[in-house]
Design a protein around this motif. Structure first.
Motif, PDB file in Angstrom:
ATOM      1  N   LYS A 122       0.814  -1.215   0.000  1.00 54.92           N
ATOM      2  CA  LYS A 122       0.000   0.000   0.000  1.00 54.92           C
ATOM      3  C   LYS A 122       0.848   1.266   0.000  1.00 54.92           C
ATOM      4  CE  LYS A 122      -3.580  -2.006   2.920  1.00 54.92           C
ATOM      5  NZ  LYS A 122      -4.532  -2.378   1.887  1.00 54.92           N
ATOM      6  N   ASP A 147      -4.603  -5.958  -4.137  1.00 57.70           N
ATOM      7  CA  ASP A 147      -5.474  -5.820  -2.976  1.00 57.70           C
ATOM      8  C   ASP A 147      -6.879  -6.259  -3.426  1.00 57.70           C
ATOM      9  OD1 ASP A 147      -6.111  -5.180  -0.408  1.00 57.70           O
ATOM     10  OD2 ASP A 147      -5.471  -3.088  -0.530  1.00 57.70           O
ATOM     11  N   SER A 148      -7.613  -6.975  -2.575  1.00 57.50           N
ATOM     12  CA  SER A 148      -8.867  -7.583  -3.022  1.00 57.50           C
ATOM     13  C   SER A 148      -9.862  -6.554  -3.555  1.00 57.50           C
ATOM     14  CB  SER A 148      -9.500  -8.394  -1.887  1.00 57.50           C
ATOM     15  OG  SER A 148      -9.653  -7.591  -0.739  1.00 57.50           O
ATOM     16  N   GLU A 149      -9.960  -5.399  -2.876  1.00 54.55           N
ATOM     17  CA  GLU A 149     -10.941  -4.389  -3.278  1.00 54.55           C
ATOM     18  C   GLU A 149     -10.599  -3.797  -4.648  1.00 54.55           C
ATOM     19  OE1 GLU A 149      -9.274  -4.507  -0.488  1.00 54.55           O
ATOM     20  OE2 GLU A 149     -10.747  -4.716   1.132  1.00 54.55           O
ATOM     21  N   ASN A 214      -7.410   1.394   7.416  1.00 57.01           N
ATOM     22  CA  ASN A 214      -7.032   0.579   6.262  1.00 57.01           C
ATOM     23  C   ASN A 214      -7.894   0.933   5.049  1.00 57.01           C
ATOM     24  OD1 ASN A 214      -5.629  -1.663   4.943  1.00 57.01           O
ATOM     25  ND2 ASN A 214      -7.632  -2.648   4.961  1.00 57.01           N
ATOM     26  N   LYS A 215      -9.194   1.167   5.280  1.00 55.80           N
ATOM     27  CA  LYS A 215     -10.070   1.515   4.150  1.00 55.80           C
ATOM     28  C   LYS A 215      -9.696   2.893   3.616  1.00 55.80           C
ATOM     29  CE  LYS A 215     -11.874  -1.325   3.448  1.00 55.80           C
ATOM     30  NZ  LYS A 215     -11.435  -2.461   2.594  1.00 55.80           N
ATOM     31  N   GLU A 218      -6.784   2.465   1.489  1.00 53.40           N
ATOM     32  CA  GLU A 218      -7.185   1.826   0.226  1.00 53.40           C
ATOM     33  C   GLU A 218      -7.881   2.816  -0.717  1.00 53.40           C
ATOM     34  OE1 GLU A 218      -9.330  -1.719   1.265  1.00 53.40           O
ATOM     35  OE2 GLU A 218      -7.485  -2.803   1.693  1.00 53.40           O
TER      36      GLU A 218
HETATM   37 MG    MG Z   1      -7.895  -4.806   1.189  1.00 51.16          MG
END
Ligand code: MG
Length: 391
Positions: A122, A147-149, A214-215, A218
């Motif tokens: 990140k 990253d999954s998102e 974290n969000k 992201e």
């Molecule tokens: Mg993530």
């Protein structure tokens, strides 16, 4: 066969990447694997993957790494130069999975013409996003979000023009404190913050998820990787973590990227060429799930998300400061020195005290690291001031 190197081979991203490689025999040749401190784990990964080169970040581990590699014939090195050398070794693909600011230099060293970087670090985007994406464009490196998102969003975008996009939305599990009141969150203990409902991840990112910072990180990543302005980005709480990212188009259509919460799915997508790979994970069973829930994030109970969004609007210097302050604060929280509610206060005060001195987005790795260094000193100053640190 395509060539692949893995930065952060002993961490959770690296281990899952090697799992996907094993599930797709004959498709990849592993060139370099890079680890942090654990020489034994790195040697095991290198031998199992038949890598050509193993590099350990910790220079003190060279003897242990050599001993553990034994007669395998795998070349090795230790220390920062060995890591950078490993990152620069030519490959078709490289997984940038070193966590923290330590991943910045090696990820930048991995930029090369025609190469594909599957990005899981990140900090590269949060601390030096403008610089990194400009360098990638200049050199002709493709950046794939791991990253999954972001991976879900990239799949939902499917190469369409940003002009057709009304909004990009990332989902968040809401973490272990989703239903807690503000006072209980403020006093949360280490063990409570370390229980992520869906993913087993490192301690830092698990604590970051609990406070929704974290969000925020992201959203900043999404801003850089998709080149979309902050006003077209948002987050929604989705406890089941089946939908990972959504793209709303200007005509009112919305496409959701869905998968079980298992990192092997986005990893398999990043490693794939024309055809999909085996991830080892079945698609979600919607009837078995019964329902999917969504709710707006509460910025009063989770103020760190709001701080991250403010920093994203302010620009690259502020997001680098936010990241550094968060790393310092989470480290102190994990050491038991501060309470959970102090994390966002340290971030907020550090952003305030550095606002006058640091006002431009870093234009090199060195500048990004200098901002990081200054911000860490400021964050420690905030902690020492006695205004926070009530654990
Ligand atoms: Mg993530």
């Amino acid at each position: 066969m395509r060539t692949l190197s893995i930065l952060g081979a002993t961490g959770s991203i690296g281990r899952s990447t090697l799992e996907v490689v094993r599930a797709n025999p004959g498709q990849f040749r592993i060139i370099a694997v890079v680890g942090g401190h654990d020489a034994t784990a790195l040697a095991q990964a290198a031998v199992a993957a038949r890598a050509r080169f193993a590099a350990l970040a910790d220079p003190a581990g060279l003897g242990a790494l050599r001993a553990a590699l034994g007669s395998s014939g795998i070349a090795c090195g230790a220390g920062q130069q060995a890591v950078l050398d490993a990152a620069a070794m030519p490959t078709d693909l490289i997984v940038a999975g070193i966590s923290g600011i330590a991943g910045l230099k090696p990820t930048v060293a991995a930029l090369a013409p025609g190469r594909r970087i599957a990005l899981a670090n990140k900090e590269t985007l949060v601390c030096a996003g403008d610089f990194f994406m400009a360098e990638a464009r200049r050199l002709g490196t493709t950046i794939l979000p791991m990253d999954s998102e972001h991976n879900a969003v990239a799949q939902a975008l499917c190469g369409r023009s940003l002009a057709d996009v009304a909004r990009i939305t990332l989902t968040a599990s809401g973490g272990p404190f989703r239903t807690w009141d503000a006072e209980r969150i403020r006093k949360a203990r280490r063990e409570e913050a370390l229980t992520h409902p869906n993913y087993a991840m490192g301690a830092k990112i698990t604590v970051d998820s609990a406070g929704l910072v974290n969000k925020g990180l992201e959203l900043i990543e999404a801003h850089h990787i998709f080149g979309i302005e902050p006003d077209r980005l948002d987050a929604v709480i989705h406890p089941q973590q089946i939908v990972h990212g959504l793209v709303s188009f200007t005509d009112g259509s919305m496409i959701a990227g869905m998968a079980r919460p298992n990192m092997c799915v986005p990893i398999a997508d990043c490693l794939a060429a024309e055809r999909r790979l085996v991830s080892g994970v079945p698609a979600p069973d919607l009837a078995a799930l019964g329902g999917l829930g969504f709710e707006a994030p509460d910025l009063v109970r989770f103020p760190a998300l709001g701080l991250a969004m403010q920093a994203m609007r302010a620009g690259g210097h502020a997001t680098a400061v936010l990241n550094a302050a968060d790393e310092v604060a989470v480290e102190a929280f994990l050491a038991g020195a501060i309470c959970f509610g102090d994390i966002h206060r340290i971030i907020e005060e550090t952003l305030e005290v550095t606002a006058r001195d640091i006002m431009r987005s870093p234009s090199s790795v060195e500048e990004a690291l200098a901002i990081d260094h200054t911000a860490r000193i400021a964050a420690r100053g905030v902690m020492a001031s006695g205004r926070v640190g009530t654990a």
